[in-house]
Enzyme design. Structure first.
Site, PDB file in Angstrom:
ATOM      1  N   SER A 227       0.843  -1.192   0.000  1.00  6.15           N
ATOM      2  CA  SER A 227       0.000   0.000   0.000  1.00  6.15           C
ATOM      3  C   SER A 227       0.887   1.256   0.000  1.00  6.15           C
ATOM      4  O   SER A 227       1.727   1.404  -0.878  1.00  6.15           O
ATOM      5  CB  SER A 227      -0.951  -0.055   1.204  1.00  6.15           C
ATOM      6  OG  SER A 227      -1.962   0.900   1.095  1.00  6.15           O
ATOM      7  N   ASP A 453      -8.550  -4.332  -6.428  1.00  9.94           N
ATOM      8  CA  ASP A 453      -8.104  -3.571  -5.260  1.00  9.94           C
ATOM      9  C   ASP A 453      -8.900  -2.275  -5.116  1.00  9.94           C
ATOM     10  O   ASP A 453      -8.917  -1.447  -6.021  1.00  9.94           O
ATOM     11  CB  ASP A 453      -6.612  -3.248  -5.400  1.00  9.94           C
ATOM     12  CG  ASP A 453      -5.965  -2.854  -4.090  1.00  9.94           C
ATOM     13  OD1 ASP A 453      -6.569  -2.045  -3.353  1.00  9.94           O
ATOM     14  OD2 ASP A 453      -4.867  -3.341  -3.798  1.00  9.94           O
ATOM     15  N   HIS A 483      -7.398  -5.700  -0.939  1.00  5.56           N
ATOM     16  CA  HIS A 483      -6.268  -4.778  -0.985  1.00  5.56           C
ATOM     17  C   HIS A 483      -4.970  -5.564  -0.905  1.00  5.56           C
ATOM     18  O   HIS A 483      -4.694  -6.223   0.091  1.00  5.56           O
ATOM     19  CB  HIS A 483      -6.381  -3.796   0.168  1.00  5.56           C
ATOM     20  CG  HIS A 483      -5.348  -2.708   0.158  1.00  5.56           C
ATOM     21  ND1 HIS A 483      -4.847  -2.147  -0.994  1.00  5.56           N
ATOM     22  CD2 HIS A 483      -4.717  -2.069   1.176  1.00  5.56           C
ATOM     23  CE1 HIS A 483      -3.965  -1.220  -0.688  1.00  5.56           C
ATOM     24  NE2 HIS A 483      -3.864  -1.156   0.624  1.00  5.56           N
TER      25      HIS A 483
END
Length: 514
Positions: A227, A453, A483
Site C-alpha cells: 500500500s 483492489d 487490498h
C-alpha cells in the site's frame, strides 16, 4: 453486543487496519556522533501502551524464538544530521534457516501512511514464514508513528466526536461545521506535536530506511512494501537507486497522481469493490439477505446512508451509527473479501436498527479499540499526508468537483471528495503534487497489482512501473479481490514473490496470476 474478537481476527487479514504499536527497547549510542555506527540493543518486546492501541506482547514464534524490539536513533532533521535525534522503533524475527543461507534483513512497511510496522509484522508473521528461512524479518514505526516520536493531536473523547461529525455536508451550515472541526483537529496537532510535524515526510522516512540498512549491516536494502509502503519504497529507490536490493511492491500507489486524482481513483476502486460484493452476494445458491439483485443491494445501502444522515441509529452506547461511521464501516469491509460476510451481517442488522457491527468496522478503520482508546493512526496519517502533499483544497473547489466524484461512486464520492479539505489549515507546507519515484540504475523491483483492489486501484501498478523507469519495474498482475495480493494466499503470487526474494528469479514482466 457483537464480540470484538471476531472483528479483530478479521482486521488482521488486511494491511488497511493497523490495530496497535509496540514499545521498543533502547538503542545503543553511536560512536563519535556517527549514527551509522550505533549498536542496536535488541530485547524481548513488551506489551503496547494505551497510546499504541493496548493488547499483549507478541506471541513467541512457532519454533520457540521471540520477537525482539530495539530503538534506532535518527536525526530529527535530515538537513541537520548532527543535530537533535529521535528514536525509530524496530522489531525483528531472526532468520530460521542456516546462517550460511541467510541473505540479510527484509524490511517491511505495511502502509497507511501512519501504520505501525512494530505491531503489524507479528500479526502477519506466519504469512512470511517462507521468507524468514533466509531473511531476518524487520519492520519499524516510521517517524511520527507509534513509538517513533508519535504525532499527537486530540484525546480519545475528542476523537470520538471527530469521527461522529458529518463528513458529507449538504448545506452551508454543515460545510462550515466540517471545516471548523477540521481546523480544530489540525490546531491540536500543531499544539501537541509542533517539533515533529515538519519532519515526517516520506523522504524523511526513506532516509531513515537507508540508515536502518547500514545499522543492520546490509549492503543493499531488501524490502517488502505494501500500500503506502510502495510509495515509500519508490521514494527510497529514487533517492538511493544503487542501494536497492530485492524489492517487492504490493497494493501499489499510483505515484503520478495528486491528492485529488488519488481520491477520485479510490472512489472508483471502492465502487468497483462494492459492485463485486453485491454481485457475489446475489449470485450464490443461498439467498442473499440484503437484496435480490446487485442493484437492489446497492440501492438499499444508499437508502440506509440517506436515512442515517437524517437520523442515526443505535450503535455502541453512548455512540450512535451515523452516516459517516456507516460509510467508514462499509469501506473497511471492502478491503478484504474475508470481510464480506461481516458487511452482510452488519447491513442486515442495521436495517433492523442495530448499528453495532458497522460501528465496530468503522472503529477498526480509525484505530479505536473496544475500550475506547485510539492509537495514533489518524494523527500520523494526517501529518504524513499533509507533509507530502502540496495542494490545499478549499470548500468551494470541492463543491465544484462533487459531480465528478459522484459519477465515480454514488456511495463513496461525496465522502472522499470532502476528505480533500483535511490539509487545508495544516501548519506545515506540503512538499510536492506527487512523489518522485524515478530510479534509473536500481535493481529490478517486482510490482504486484490486484485487479479488484479498492484502495490502490490496479492501474497504479502500471503507472508505478512506468515511473520507476525502463528496466526497473517488473509488473505482475493478480486477478483477485481485496487490498494487495500476497496476503490473499494465492499460490501463483506467493510463488513468484518468494522465488524473487529467496532465489533472485525475476518473473517475466506482464505475467498474470488468476
Amino acid at each position: 453486543m457483537a464480540n470484538p474478537s471476531w472483528l479483530r481476527a478479521a482486521v488482521l487479514t488486511t494491511t488497511a487496519v493497523l490495530l496497535s504499536t509496540l514499545l521498543a527497547g533502547c538503542g545503543g549510542g553511536a560512536k563519535d556522533g556517527d549514527l551509522r555506527a550505533q549498536k542496536l540493543d535488541w530485547k524481548d518486546c513488551p506489551a503496547p501502551s494505551e497510546a499504541e492501541g493496548g493488547g499483549s506482547a507478541p506471541s513467541p514464534l512457532p519454533n520457540g524464538g521471540t520477537w525482539q524490539c530495539a530503538t534506532m536513533r535518527a536525526p530529527l532533521d535530515w538537513g541537520k544530521p548532527k543535530g537533535d535525534t529521535i528514536g525509530i522503533a524496530l522489531i525483528r524475527a531472526r532468520a530460521s534457516g542456516p546462517a550460511s543461507e541467510r541473505i540479510g534483513s527484509l524490511v517491511f512497511n505495511f502502509g497507511g501512511p501512519g501504520g505501525s510496522g512494530v505491531s503489524t509484522l507479528p500479526a502477519f508473521g506466519e504469512d512470511y514464514a517462507a521468507l524468514r528461512t533466509r531473511y531476518d524479518l524487520v519492520s519499524f514505526d516510521p517517524r511520527g508513528v507509534g513509538s517513533s516520536t508519535p504525532v499527537k493531536c486530540e484525546n480519545d473523547s475528542q476523537l470520538d466526536a471527530y469521527f461522529q461529525q458529518d463528513g458529507t455536508p449538504d448545506d452551508s451550515a454543515e460545510r462550515t461545521a466540517l471545516l471548523n472541526r477540521t481546523k480544530q483537529f489540525n490546531a491540536a496537532c500543531e499544539k501537541n506535536s509542533r517539533k515533529i510535524l515538519p519532519h515526517v515526510a516520506t523522504t524523511d522516512a526513506a532516509r531513515d530506511m537507508d540508515l536502518l540498512r547500514q545499522v543492520l549491516g546490509d549492503d543493499k536494502l531488501h524490502y517488502f512494501g505494501i500500500s503506502y509502503g510502495t510509495e515509500l519504497g519508490g521514494v527510497y529507490a529514487h533517492l538511493f537507486p544503487k542501494n536497492v536490493g530485492r524489492a517487492v511492491f504490493d497494493g501499489v500507489v499510483d505515484p503520478t497522481q495528486n491528492p485529488e486524482q488519488g481520491s477520485l481513483g479510490q472512489a472508483r476502486g471502492f465502487q468497483l469493490a462494492l459492485d463485486n460484493f453485491a454481485e457475489d452476494c446475489t449470485s450464490k445458491t443461498t439467498e442473499c439477505p440484503i437484496g435480490n439483485t446487485p442493484q437492489e443491494v446497492k440501492d438499499r445501502i444508499a437508502k440506509l446512508l440517506t436515512d442515517l444522515d437524517k437520523k442515526p441509529i443505535s450503535g455502541i452506547p453512548p455512540r450512535q451509527l451515523t452516516e459517516t461511521a456507516a460509510t467508514n464501516g462499509i469501506a473497511q469491509s471492502l478491503y478484504s473479501k474475508d470481510f464480506w460476510e461481516y458487511l452482510t451481517e452488519g447491513l442486515e442488522q442495521a436495517y433492523d436498527g442495530d448499528g453495532k457491527i458497522l460501528l465496530l468496522l468503522s472503529d477498526s478503520l480509525n484505530g479505536r479499540n473496544e475500550d475506547g482508546e485510539y492509537n495514533n493512526l489518524t494523527a500520523a496519517n494526517t501529518a504524513i499526508s499533509c507533509a507530502d502533499q502540496k495542494p490545499r483544497y478549499t470548500a468551494d473547489y470541492v463543491q465544484q468537483k462533487l459531480p465528478e466524484f459522484r459519477a465515480a461512486s454514488p456511495l463513496f464520492g461525496d465522502f472522499l471528495a470532502w476528505g480533500l479539505v483535511s490539509c487545508t489549515n495544516w501548519p506545515v507546507p506540503g512538499a510536492a503534487d506527487h512523489p518522485d519515484v524515478s530510479a534509473p540504475g536500481s535493481a529490478p523491483i517486482l510490482v504486484v497489482g490486484n485487479t479488484g483492489d479498492p484502495a490502490t486501484p490496479y492501474e497504479g501498478a502500471r503507472k508505478m512501473v512506468d515511473a520507476l523507469g525502463k528496466g526497473v519495474g517488473v509488473e505482475l498482475t493478480y486477478k483477485g479481490q481485496g487490498h494487495g495480493a500476497y496476503d490473499s494466499k494465492d499460490k501463483c503470487v506467493q510463488s513468484a514473490v518468494n522465488s524473487y526474494l529467496l532465489e533472485g528469479k525475476v518473473p517475466t514482466s506482464g505475467a498474470v496470476c488468476t
